[in-house]
Design a protein around this motif. Sequence first.
Motif, PDB file in Angstrom:
ATOM      1  N   LYS A 114      61.657  39.971  25.031  1.00  0.00           N
ATOM      2  CA  LYS A 114      61.432  38.700  24.552  1.00  0.00           C
ATOM      3  C   LYS A 114      62.085  38.458  23.091  1.00  0.00           C
ATOM      4  O   LYS A 114      62.959  37.619  22.976  1.00  0.00           O
ATOM      5  CB  LYS A 114      60.178  38.120  24.808  1.00  0.00           C
ATOM      6  CG  LYS A 114      60.049  36.657  24.305  1.00  0.00           C
ATOM      7  CD  LYS A 114      58.729  36.125  24.194  1.00  0.00           C
ATOM      8  CE  LYS A 114      58.851  34.377  23.986  1.00  0.00           C
ATOM      9  NZ  LYS A 114      57.513  33.792  23.994  1.00  0.00           N
ATOM     10  N   ALA A 115      61.649  39.281  22.113  1.00  0.00           N
ATOM     11  CA  ALA A 115      62.150  39.088  20.937  1.00  0.00           C
ATOM     12  C   ALA A 115      63.645  39.485  20.592  1.00  0.00           C
ATOM     13  O   ALA A 115      64.199  38.657  19.901  1.00  0.00           O
ATOM     14  CB  ALA A 115      61.300  40.096  19.808  1.00  0.00           C
ATOM     15  N   ALA A 139      66.462  36.767  19.594  1.00  0.00           N
ATOM     16  CA  ALA A 139      67.158  37.174  18.382  1.00  0.00           C
ATOM     17  C   ALA A 139      68.683  37.135  18.684  1.00  0.00           C
ATOM     18  O   ALA A 139      69.728  37.005  17.707  1.00  0.00           O
ATOM     19  CB  ALA A 139      66.780  38.464  17.832  1.00  0.00           C
ATOM     20  N   GLY A 140      69.166  37.417  19.822  1.00  0.00           N
ATOM     21  CA  GLY A 140      70.295  37.256  20.140  1.00  0.00           C
ATOM     22  C   GLY A 140      71.378  38.640  19.753  1.00  0.00           C
ATOM     23  O   GLY A 140      72.221  38.639  19.457  1.00  0.00           O
ATOM     24  N   VAL A 178      71.789  40.536  27.767  1.00  0.00           N
ATOM     25  CA  VAL A 178      70.248  40.701  27.428  1.00  0.00           C
ATOM     26  C   VAL A 178      69.441  39.381  27.551  1.00  0.00           C
ATOM     27  O   VAL A 178      68.285  39.487  28.364  1.00  0.00           O
ATOM     28  CB  VAL A 178      69.931  41.152  25.849  1.00  0.00           C
ATOM     29  CG1 VAL A 178      68.267  41.046  25.498  1.00  0.00           C
ATOM     30  CG2 VAL A 178      70.631  42.328  25.583  1.00  0.00           C
ATOM     31  N   THR A 179      69.906  38.128  27.039  1.00  0.00           N
ATOM     32  CA  THR A 179      69.275  37.073  27.417  1.00  0.00           C
ATOM     33  C   THR A 179      69.088  36.839  28.954  1.00  0.00           C
ATOM     34  O   THR A 179      68.133  36.297  29.537  1.00  0.00           O
ATOM     35  CB  THR A 179      70.068  35.901  26.644  1.00  0.00           C
ATOM     36  OG1 THR A 179      70.464  36.049  25.457  1.00  0.00           O
ATOM     37  CG2 THR A 179      69.605  34.347  27.035  1.00  0.00           C
TER      38      THR A 179
END
Length: 154
Positions: free
Chosen positions: A30-31, A35-36, A60-61
């Motif tokens: 999540k983090a 954070a992209g 990742v997103t």
Amino acid sequence: MLALLDQTREPFIADEAEALIARQAADRLKAVAEAGESIRITVDGEADHRVIVPLPARAVTLIHQVLVAMADQTPMSLIPHAAELTTQQAADYLNVSRPHLVRQLDSGKLPFRKVGSHRRVRFADLVAYERACRETQKAALAELNAEARRLGLE
């Protein structure tokens, strides 16, 4: 793992065990996803079969979104933009009736091609049509709002 929407497969739904694993993975990612950031995933294998895979931030997103859907046991499908959908699949995607969709096709508002006597709609065209419909709806609502203000009905 992800179901490709076509004529033969149903959307993918995680079972209880997969949902639990997906929840843990989503929580850990999540983090980083928020954070992209791009990351590198290490896949541990037998002795010297360790693999390091770089993942760009957008991947990742996307993976995080898939894991959240799996954790919630939300049905999902991965649909390539080049995929061709049946009229029923396209109507289901737009949440409209099949006869309404066919009228849109026949009026030229949405491109399609024929395979024999059957119509096929490219997913990319369906997404563009949906976007255009939303813009038309927004413009109509803005016009109604302006008219209500003009008439003092607010």
